[in-house]
Structure formats: C-alpha cells, structure tokens
Motif scaffolding. Structure first.
Motif, PDB file in Angstrom:
ATOM      1  N   GLU A 109       0.857  -1.189   0.000  1.00 52.92           N
ATOM      2  CA  GLU A 109       0.000   0.000   0.000  1.00 52.92           C
ATOM      3  C   GLU A 109       0.890   1.236   0.000  1.00 52.92           C
ATOM      4  OE1 GLU A 109      -2.522  -0.221   3.399  1.00 52.92           O
ATOM      5  OE2 GLU A 109      -3.915  -1.609   2.419  1.00 52.92           O
ATOM      6  N   GLU A 110       0.492   2.242  -0.739  1.00 53.50           N
ATOM      7  CA  GLU A 110       1.065   3.592  -0.615  1.00 53.50           C
ATOM      8  C   GLU A 110       2.558   3.723  -0.852  1.00 53.50           C
ATOM      9  OE1 GLU A 110      -0.073   4.739   3.270  1.00 53.50           O
ATOM     10  OE2 GLU A 110      -2.192   4.835   2.759  1.00 53.50           O
ATOM     11  N   GLY A 111       3.176   2.841  -1.597  1.00 50.57           N
ATOM     12  CA  GLY A 111       4.601   2.996  -1.857  1.00 50.57           C
ATOM     13  C   GLY A 111       4.859   4.014  -2.958  1.00 50.57           C
ATOM     14  N   LYS A 112       6.043   4.604  -2.941  1.00 48.17           N
ATOM     15  CA  LYS A 112       6.422   5.541  -4.014  1.00 48.17           C
ATOM     16  C   LYS A 112       7.551   4.975  -4.873  1.00 48.17           C
ATOM     17  CE  LYS A 112       4.688   9.767  -2.046  1.00 48.17           C
ATOM     18  NZ  LYS A 112       3.332   9.212  -2.079  1.00 48.17           N
ATOM     19  N   ASP A 113       8.435   4.192  -4.221  1.00 49.03           N
ATOM     20  CA  ASP A 113       9.562   3.614  -4.947  1.00 49.03           C
ATOM     21  C   ASP A 113       9.443   2.092  -4.906  1.00 49.03           C
ATOM     22  OD1 ASP A 113      10.447   6.252  -5.022  1.00 49.03           O
ATOM     23  OD2 ASP A 113      11.736   5.994  -3.260  1.00 49.03           O
ATOM     24  N   GLU A 140       6.925   6.332  -8.419  1.00 51.00           N
ATOM     25  CA  GLU A 140       7.753   7.471  -8.854  1.00 51.00           C
ATOM     26  C   GLU A 140       9.134   7.001  -9.284  1.00 51.00           C
ATOM     27  OE1 GLU A 140       7.781  10.472  -5.774  1.00 51.00           O
ATOM     28  OE2 GLU A 140       5.579  10.458  -5.698  1.00 51.00           O
ATOM     29  N   ASN A 141       9.605   5.947  -8.644  1.00 52.38           N
ATOM     30  CA  ASN A 141      10.898   5.369  -9.019  1.00 52.38           C
ATOM     31  C   ASN A 141      10.765   3.848  -9.070  1.00 52.38           C
ATOM     32  OD1 ASN A 141      12.885   7.717  -9.000  1.00 52.38           O
ATOM     33  ND2 ASN A 141      11.883   7.941  -7.008  1.00 52.38           N
ATOM     34  N   ILE A 142      11.395   3.266 -10.079  1.00 47.60           N
ATOM     35  CA  ILE A 142      11.334   1.811 -10.245  1.00 47.60           C
ATOM     36  C   ILE A 142      12.774   1.331 -10.369  1.00 47.60           C
ATOM     37  CG2 ILE A 142      10.543  -0.044 -11.760  1.00 47.60           C
ATOM     38  CD1 ILE A 142       8.337   2.050 -12.654  1.00 47.60           C
ATOM     39  N   ILE A 143      13.182   0.480  -9.421  1.00 47.21           N
ATOM     40  CA  ILE A 143      14.590   0.085  -9.346  1.00 47.21           C
ATOM     41  C   ILE A 143      14.696  -1.426  -9.554  1.00 47.21           C
ATOM     42  CG2 ILE A 143      16.591  -0.043  -7.786  1.00 47.21           C
ATOM     43  CD1 ILE A 143      14.112   2.446  -6.780  1.00 47.21           C
ATOM     44  N   LEU A 144      15.561  -1.812 -10.471  1.00 48.23           N
ATOM     45  CA  LEU A 144      15.795  -3.242 -10.717  1.00 48.23           C
ATOM     46  C   LEU A 144      17.268  -3.548 -10.454  1.00 48.23           C
ATOM     47  CD1 LEU A 144      14.870  -6.035 -11.819  1.00 48.23           C
ATOM     48  CD2 LEU A 144      15.519  -5.222 -14.103  1.00 48.23           C
ATOM     49  N   VAL A 145      17.518  -4.471  -9.534  1.00 44.50           N
ATOM     50  CA  VAL A 145      18.878  -4.929  -9.254  1.00 44.50           C
ATOM     51  C   VAL A 145      18.929  -6.418  -9.616  1.00 44.50           C
ATOM     52  CG1 VAL A 145      20.660  -5.197  -7.479  1.00 44.50           C
ATOM     53  CG2 VAL A 145      19.095  -3.226  -7.397  1.00 44.50           C
ATOM     54  N   TYR A 146      19.949  -6.801 -10.365  1.00 43.84           N
ATOM     55  CA  TYR A 146      19.992  -8.159 -10.947  1.00 43.84           C
ATOM     56  C   TYR A 146      21.403  -8.702 -10.766  1.00 43.84           C
ATOM     57  CZ  TYR A 146      19.701 -11.461 -14.990  1.00 43.84           C
ATOM     58  OH  TYR A 146      19.721 -12.542 -15.842  1.00 43.84           O
ATOM     59  N   ARG A 216       8.636   5.273   1.846  1.00 46.56           N
ATOM     60  CA  ARG A 216       8.476   5.331   0.385  1.00 46.56           C
ATOM     61  C   ARG A 216       8.731   3.985  -0.306  1.00 46.56           C
ATOM     62  NH1 ARG A 216       9.195  10.270  -2.303  1.00 46.56           N
ATOM     63  NH2 ARG A 216       9.726   8.984  -4.102  1.00 46.56           N
ATOM     64  N   SER A 217       9.677   3.223   0.242  1.00 44.96           N
ATOM     65  CA  SER A 217      10.216   2.074  -0.497  1.00 44.96           C
ATOM     66  C   SER A 217       9.375   0.821  -0.293  1.00 44.96           C
ATOM     67  CB  SER A 217      11.641   1.778  -0.037  1.00 44.96           C
ATOM     68  OG  SER A 217      12.415   2.953  -0.013  1.00 44.96           O
ATOM     69  N   ARG A 218       9.079   0.160  -1.381  1.00 43.77           N
ATOM     70  CA  ARG A 218       8.426  -1.151  -1.325  1.00 43.77           C
ATOM     71  C   ARG A 218       9.363  -2.114  -2.034  1.00 43.77           C
ATOM     72  NH1 ARG A 218       6.679   1.543   1.753  1.00 43.77           N
ATOM     73  NH2 ARG A 218       4.553   2.224   2.156  1.00 43.77           N
ATOM     74  N   ILE A 219       9.682  -3.228  -1.354  1.00 43.36           N
ATOM     75  CA  ILE A 219      10.797  -4.064  -1.785  1.00 43.36           C
ATOM     76  C   ILE A 219      10.311  -5.455  -2.178  1.00 43.36           C
ATOM     77  CG2 ILE A 219      13.154  -4.777  -1.147  1.00 43.36           C
ATOM     78  CD1 ILE A 219      12.668  -1.862  -0.341  1.00 43.36           C
ATOM     79  N   MET A 220      10.679  -5.886  -3.374  1.00 40.82           N
ATOM     80  CA  MET A 220      10.395  -7.262  -3.790  1.00 40.82           C
ATOM     81  C   MET A 220      11.738  -7.973  -3.934  1.00 40.82           C
ATOM     82  SD  MET A 220       7.503  -6.537  -6.651  1.00 40.82           S
ATOM     83  CE  MET A 220       6.160  -7.602  -6.196  1.00 40.82           C
ATOM     84  N   ILE A 221      11.808  -9.199  -3.424  1.00 42.89           N
ATOM     85  CA  ILE A 221      13.070  -9.941  -3.436  1.00 42.89           C
ATOM     86  C   ILE A 221      12.797 -11.328  -4.000  1.00 42.89           C
ATOM     87  CG2 ILE A 221      15.033 -10.698  -2.022  1.00 42.89           C
ATOM     88  CD1 ILE A 221      14.034  -8.774   0.185  1.00 42.89           C
ATOM     89  N   CYS A 222      13.594 -11.743  -4.987  1.00 43.66           N
ATOM     90  CA  CYS A 222      13.340 -13.050  -5.604  1.00 43.66           C
ATOM     91  C   CYS A 222      14.654 -13.683  -6.040  1.00 43.66           C
ATOM     92  CB  CYS A 222      12.420 -12.868  -6.812  1.00 43.66           C
ATOM     93  SG  CYS A 222      11.940 -14.429  -7.573  1.00 43.66           S
ATOM     94  N   GLY A 223      14.824 -14.961  -5.732  1.00 42.19           N
ATOM     95  CA  GLY A 223      16.004 -15.673  -6.223  1.00 42.19           C
ATOM     96  C   GLY A 223      16.493 -16.715  -5.248  1.00 42.19           C
ATOM     97  N   ASN A 224      17.821 -16.797  -5.136  1.00 40.56           N
ATOM     98  CA  ASN A 224      18.505 -17.733  -4.253  1.00 40.56           C
ATOM     99  C   ASN A 224      17.938 -17.592  -2.821  1.00 40.56           C
ATOM    100  OD1 ASN A 224      20.570 -18.441  -2.261  1.00 40.56           O
ATOM    101  ND2 ASN A 224      21.899 -18.779  -4.029  1.00 40.56           N
ATOM    102  N   PRO A 225      17.498 -18.708  -2.201  1.00 37.49           N
ATOM    103  CA  PRO A 225      16.855 -18.623  -0.886  1.00 37.49           C
ATOM    104  C   PRO A 225      17.739 -17.987   0.185  1.00 37.49           C
ATOM    105  CG  PRO A 225      16.662 -20.845  -1.773  1.00 37.49           C
ATOM    106  CD  PRO A 225      17.512 -20.080  -2.741  1.00 37.49           C
ATOM    107  N   GLN A 226      19.047 -18.238   0.102  1.00 36.21           N
ATOM    108  CA  GLN A 226      19.938 -17.632   1.098  1.00 36.21           C
ATOM    109  C   GLN A 226      20.019 -16.123   0.894  1.00 36.21           C
ATOM    110  OE1 GLN A 226      21.195 -19.599   3.655  1.00 36.21           O
ATOM    111  NE2 GLN A 226      21.413 -17.525   4.461  1.00 36.21           N
TER     112      GLN A 226
END
Ligand SMILES: Cc1cc2nc3c(=O)[nH]c(=O)nc-3n(C[C@H](O)[C@H](O)[C@H](O)COP(=O)(O)OP(=O)(O)OC[C@H]3O[C@@H](n4cnc5c(N)ncnc54)[C@H](O)[C@@H]3O)c2cc1C
Ligand SMILES: NC(=O)c1ccc[n+]([C@@H]2O[C@H](COP(=O)([O-])OP(=O)(O)OC[C@H]3O[C@@H](n4cnc5c(N)ncnc54)[C@H](OP(=O)(O)O)[C@@H]3O)[C@@H](O)[C@H]2O)c1
Length: 257
Positions: A109-113, A140-146, A216-226
């Motif tokens: 809810e209500e995130g900006k980034d 307002e901001n969309i950040i992708l780290v890979y 502001r920040s809403r964080i999604m995390i996906c990948g290696n379980p550790q």
C-alpha cells in the motif's frame, strides 16, 4: 473436475539461449489462462514412464501477451530441467490452469519507490511486472537490481535497456534505474558484491542515487533462498516489515528453491 482438466498441453514456439546453463522459452497460451504479473505457473513434462514432473516457473511475459514466456536454469541431472533442456520448438509442455503466487505489487500500500532485487532466474517475475503499464504509472521510481555470477549470465539486457525507447514505457523511462551486479568477475557498469553487502555498505543506494526509506520504499526480493533470507534480514533490521495477507508491509519475497 477430472485430472486432465487441471492443465493444458502447450507448444514451445521459441527458445533463446543466454548462456550454457540458461535459456528462455515461449509457449502457446490457453486463452483462459489468467495471472497477475509476478505470479508463477506450474509446468509439467511427461517422463519416459508416463508420469509427470511438475515445477514452479515464474512468468516473464506480460499479462496481455498471447504467449507465455519463462526463463530457466539448467540444473545438471535436475529431474525437470535436464528434460526441459532437451525439448525443441514444436514439443509440448503442460501448464496447470491455476495461477499461483503472492510476489505482486498488490501486496503493498502507498509505496512511491518500487525496488526489485533479484539473483539469477529470480529476474523473471520482475520482467512481467515491468511489462505492466500500471507499474510505471503507480510508482515514482522503479529500481531493478539483478545479480549473477558471470556477465554472460545477464539475460534480457536488450529488453531492460530498451524500456527507455519503448513505445509505451518510454514516457516513464526517467523513473527507471537498473543496476547489474556481477559477483565472480569484473564487469564494466556492474557492482561486484552480493546484494546484502551492498545494502549494508551503502553502495547500492549510492550507485542508484536513491535512498531507501520505509515510508516510500516497497521491496520485492526473488532468487537464491539464502539471498532472500539475508536480504530480508537486512530490511527487517531497518524497520521494514514483510507483507502479510491481513497486513500489508514493505517486503514481498519469493524463494526459487
Ligand atoms: C515460486 C517458484 C518460482 C520459480 N521460478 C523459476 C524460474 O522462473 N526459473 C527457473 O529456472 N526456476 C524457477 N524455479 C525453480 C524450479 O521450480 C525448479 O527448481 C528448477 O526448474 C530446477 O528443477 P529440477 O527438477 O531440474 O531441479 P530441482 O531438483 O528442482 O533443483 C535442484 C537444485 O537446483 C538448484 N536450483 C533450482 N532452481 C534453480 C534456479 N532457478 N536457479 C538456480 N539454481 C536452482 C537448487 O540448488 C536446487 O536444490 C521456481 C521455483 C519456485 C518455488
Ligand atoms: N552460474 C554458473 O556458472 C554455474 C555453473 C555450474 C553450475 N551452476 C549451478 O547453477 C545453480 C546456481 O545458479 P545461479 O548462478 O543462477 O545462482 P546463484 O548461485 O544463486 O547465483 C546468482 C547470484 O546470486 C548471488 N548469491 C548467491 N547467494 C547469495 C546470498 N546468500 N546473498 C546474496 N547474493 C547471493 C551470487 O553471488 P556469488 O557469486 O557471490 O555466489 C550470484 O551473483 C547452482 O545449482 C549451481 O550449482 C551454476
């Protein structure tokens, strides 16, 4: 409902090889197949003895595409992927009709980034989320780290870098920040430490030019379980909470194994 009704047999229409152990494939899409970007399918392959091996696969393609696309590792001797890697265009893959998963922006809810942190094939759900116009409109901001081990494993670079000139998303391109991380060799333009280390030493925020802030920040995390565990731990130590069905928070997580 009979067992047969639970899935459809779809046809492989395209295969893209990214690296020796990484490839993507497209399947025909049953017209009734519904999903929310970030969700995963259950895919099946018939074994030699007639039984079916099923595995979860995050959907790469957009909710509006006429095909379904997936991004796969090849695990040596893996029950599913050693068979999948042998298939060719025209071969069949089974797709359960049900859609699954809670790695969706509806968790917040209500995130900006929107921060999307991935390792390896954990990139997949974030591609689907990025193909959705609502994502670009709502944040307002969309950040992708890979993060990958070697630069040759950075898949989907053309699509990721192409968002800035995209017919629909180009207008929002100023919102998008992409940071590749290559951990086992030097690579120009990429950071070289694991995501939790980059969070702790401040390099991630510094390189992206944007600060993390629970308001502001809403964080999604996906990948290696550790990686998911270590990254979650960093955030929960810094006043972020995991989204629950009954109580939206700041974090949505998905382990790939
Ligand atoms: C919700 C969810 C979504 C998933 N989405 C994807 C996806 O989009 N793409 C994908 O390739 N896999 C994905 N997986 C993993 C996938 O379900 C299988 O585990 C994978 O296809 C390997 O199957 P396998 O039978 O060959 O080996 P398994 O016996 O399933 O796995 C053997 C070992 O391989 C390693 N491994 C498994 N999957 C991966 C991976 N993706 N990356 C690196 N190492 C791995 C782990 O060490 C695991 O213990 C997802 C899993 C879950 C739970
Ligand atoms: N990729 C290859 O070249 C290769 C070769 C042979 C076999 N395999 C098999 O393929 C699977 C691994 O595939 P993969 O390379 O996609 O996945 P991976 O091992 O999860 O690595 C992907 C990225 O995640 C990072 N990572 C791993 N653990 C982390 C943690 N706890 N916190 C933060 N970041 C973390 C890795 O950094 P680090 O580099 O620091 O670990 C790397 O940048 C394994 O089953 C492996 O045995 C891979």
């Amino acid at each position: 409902m009979s067992k047969e009704d639970k899935y459809t047999a779809e046809t492989i229409t395209e295969i893209t090889t990214w690296a020796p152990n990484l490839f993507s494939f497209k399947l025909t899409r049953y017209s009734g197949y519904r999903f929310v970007p970030g969700q995963f399918s259950r895919l099946g392959i018939k074994k030699e003895d007639g039984s079916i091996v099923w595995r979860a696969y995050s959907i790469v393609s957009a909710s509006y595409d006429e095909f379904l696309e997936y991004f796969s590792i090849v695990v040596p001797d893996g029950e599913f992927t050693s068979r999948l890697a042998q298939l060719e265009v025209g071969d069949k893959v089974l797709v359960e009709k049900m859609n699954y998963g809670l790695l969706t922006t509806a968790r917040f809810e209500e995130g900006k980034d929107l921060w999307m942190l991935s390792t390896g094939t954990g990139l997949a759900p974030f591609m689907s989320i990025l193909y959705e116009l609502e994502t670009w409109e709502n944040y307002e901001n969309i950040i992708l780290v890979y993060s990958v081990r070697e630069a040759q494993e950075l898949a989907y670079m053309e699509a990721i870098q192409g968002f800035k000139d995209h017919e629909y998303f180009g207008a929002f391109a100023h919102k998008f920040k992409f940071l590749p991380v290559v951990t086992r060799e030097k690579f120009d333009g990429a950071l070289d430490k694991r995501i939790p280390v980059l969070l702790e030493n401040g390099e991630l925020e510094k390189n992206l030019g944007i600060n993390l802030d629970p308001n502001r920040s809403r964080i999604m995390i996906c990948g290696n379980p550790q990686m998911v565990d270590d990254t979650r731990a960093w955030f929960t130590d810094h006043d972020y909470t995991v989204s629950r069905r009954s109580k939206p928070g700041h974090l949505a997580l998905e382990n790939l194994w």
